[in-house]
Write an enzyme that holds these catalytic residues in place. Structure first.
Site, PDB file in Angstrom:
ATOM      1  N   HIS A   1       0.481  -1.261  -0.059  1.00  0.00           N
ATOM      2  CA  HIS A   1       0.023   0.537   0.037  1.00  0.00           C
ATOM      3  C   HIS A   1       0.937   1.509  -0.138  1.00  0.00           C
ATOM      4  O   HIS A   1       1.751   1.663   0.902  1.00  0.00           O
ATOM      5  CB  HIS A   1      -0.968   0.446   1.018  1.00  0.00           C
ATOM      6  CG  HIS A   1      -1.941   1.257   1.264  1.00  0.00           C
ATOM      7  ND1 HIS A   1      -3.047   0.758   0.774  1.00  0.00           N
ATOM      8  CD2 HIS A   1      -2.129   2.413   1.762  1.00  0.00           C
ATOM      9  CE1 HIS A   1      -3.429   2.172   0.762  1.00  0.00           C
ATOM     10  NE2 HIS A   1      -2.482   3.073   1.630  1.00  0.00           N
ATOM     11  N   CYS A   2       1.187   1.677  -1.282  1.00  0.00           N
ATOM     12  CA  CYS A   2       2.033   3.097  -0.938  1.00  0.00           C
ATOM     13  C   CYS A   2       0.949   4.553  -1.025  1.00  0.00           C
ATOM     14  O   CYS A   2      -0.225   4.417  -1.309  1.00  0.00           O
ATOM     15  CB  CYS A   2       2.034   3.468  -2.725  1.00  0.00           C
ATOM     16  SG  CYS A   2       3.288   4.795  -3.235  1.00  0.00           S
ATOM     17  N   PRO A   3       1.218   4.882  -0.187  1.00  0.00           N
ATOM     18  CA  PRO A   3       0.808   6.455   0.734  1.00  0.00           C
ATOM     19  C   PRO A   3       0.823   7.881  -0.517  1.00  0.00           C
ATOM     20  O   PRO A   3       0.154   8.638  -0.739  1.00  0.00           O
ATOM     21  CB  PRO A   3       0.768   6.596   2.274  1.00  0.00           C
ATOM     22  CG  PRO A   3       2.524   6.142   2.059  1.00  0.00           C
ATOM     23  CD  PRO A   3       1.997   4.960   1.763  1.00  0.00           C
TER      24      PRO A   3
END
Length: 448
Positions: free
Chosen positions: A191-193
């Protein structure tokens, strides 16, 4: 005969009836607006453009990423490109523009594309899976049994499939549940913010294009800004004079200096993952390298070729989205009603025939052929009780005479009654009927 008088009634003299108020119109039942699936989606996502765009709920860093790219590139095109075009070449703005377009497009595609979310099991499917698994007796609702797993064989290697208690499914290979988005994502990478979304099977190629193009753009801007400041500081003017002449270049230099190393390192790391056909999740857990304490086994998803692995990850066909975001939610009112039984009029007529009087029965019998239907009650109809009893008229005895004269006549009559001959001889005497029997014969014959 009595005489009757008729008088014309004046219509104006009649009392006008009070008009009854019209009935109040019933409130119109407005049908509910058909909702789409994205409106009731159980995951922690936000949808835009009627479900066409999906992002994570915690996507506050995405505007920061987009802002840094836009501001840095804008300063470069405004303050650095004119000087470099004048002193070097006009190809610099063109190269920078192409890289900038690649970065923006790939960023938006990574952020707004479904990463490969798997739909959750329906209540029927979840109940079917629960039937296959023995639940402990007397367990509370908060109790969770040990992780449930299944084993499948992929390229002669055993791969365990874990059960997701949130989605009520056994996760397919390389699938993991994202705690931030609350969804199971197929071929989950991380999960890439910075992009505001999960990176999975459907948007990994866009993410890889984004970080590679961004690393090239950052390095290109950093080199161009350094060249610009070096040219301005020539002639003994110094670097301070160059920074004072172009203060925007100083800001660009700081941003690019601190970001280029991380972006270049991230691009190199994902290049290694693509060449090995691995994911970030698998590499961190050490699923195939023995880091997690398991035996050192090879990657069952690798094609044992760098070119084949790169083509499989980046150039393969785009898989379709498994969640029907823009589909309509089935309404609860769409329940099929049972067909209404309509009573046939013939059955009603049959019941009336069994209860009406004798006169109506005869009239109905002459008009309708429905005489074979049975009465609903076992009691015989009252029509037969009301009909007058019909008794055949007795045959009158012949007048008494002397036996010797009429002996042959009586013998012939007894012989005829014994053999039941249908025809009578012309010589037999014609019976004399009474007046009452003649009156009843036509009625009796008509009823028979």
């Amino acid at each position: 005969m009595k005489t009757r008088e008729y008088q014309q009634i004046d219509p104006q003299a009649l009392a006008t009836p009070t008009p009854t108020p019209p009935p109040r119109p019933l409130p119109e039942h407005k049908p509910r607006r058909a909702r789409r699936n994205w409106e009731v989606f159980p995951g922690k996502n936000r949808f835009f453009c009627d479900g066409r765009i999906v992002v994570a709920r915690q996507s506050g860093v995405l505007p920061l990423t987009l802002g840094l790219i836009l501001i840095t590139s804008g300063l470069f095109f405004i303050f650095d490109c004119p000087f470099l075009v004048k002193h070097l070449t006009s190809c610099i703005p063109a190269i920078g523009g192409v890289l900038f377009v690649f970065v923006i497009i790939s960023l938006l595609q990574t952020s707004f594309t479904d990463p490969g979310i798997l739909p959750r099991a329906t209540p029927e499917e979840a109940a079917d899976i629960e039937k296959q698994i023995d639940n402990p007796t007397g367990s509370s609702s908060s109790y969770r049994p040990p992780p449930r797993t299944k084993e499948v064989v992929i390229n002669q290697q055993v791969v365990k499939l874990k059960y997701c208690f949130t989605c009520k499914i056994f996760r397919p290979p390389r699938t993991s549940h994202c705690s931030l988005c609350d969804n199971c994502v197929e071929r989950f990478d991380h999960h890439c913010p910075w992009v505001g979304n999960c990176v999975g099977k459907r948007n990994y190629r866009f993410f890889y294009t984004f970080i590679v193009s961004l690393s090239f753009l950052t390095a290109f801007i950093f080199g161009c800004v350094t060249t610009h400041l070096a040219l301005r500081s020539q002639g003994g003017k110094g670097i301070v004079f160059a920074l004072q002449a172009s203060p925007a270049s100083a800001l660009e230099l700081v941003v690019c200096f601190f970001s280029v190393w991380s972006i270049l390192g991230l691009s190199g790391f994902h290049t290694y993952l693509v060449a090995s056909n691995l994911t970030t999740n698998e590499d961190i857990k050490g699923s195939w390298s023995g880091k997690s304490g398991n035996e050192v086994v090879g990657n069952p998803y690798s094609y044992n070729s760098i070119i084949k692995n790169c083509c499989s990850v980046l150039c393969g066909p785009m898989p379709p989205s498994l969640i029907d975001r823009r589909g309509f939610v089935p309404s609860d009112d769409s329940v099929q009603t049972s067909p209404v039984e309509i009573e046939l009029p013939a059955a009603k007529n049959d019941i009336n025939m069994c209860t009406q009087g004798p006169k109506g029965l005869l009239e109905t019998a002459s008009r309708s052929p429905l005489l074979t239907s049975s009465c609903p009650q076992a009691k015989p109809p009252a029509v037969l009780e009301t009909l007058p009893e019909i008794v055949p008229s007795p045959v009158p005895e012949p007048p008494k005479s002397t036996p010797h004269k009429h002996h042959s006549h009586h013998r012939s009559r007894a012989k005829q009654s014994t053999h039941h001959t249908p025809k009578t001889s012309n010589s037999s005497p014609r019976p004399h009927h009474s007046h009452s029997s003649r009156a009843r014969d036509p009625k009796f014959s008509s009823l028979r």
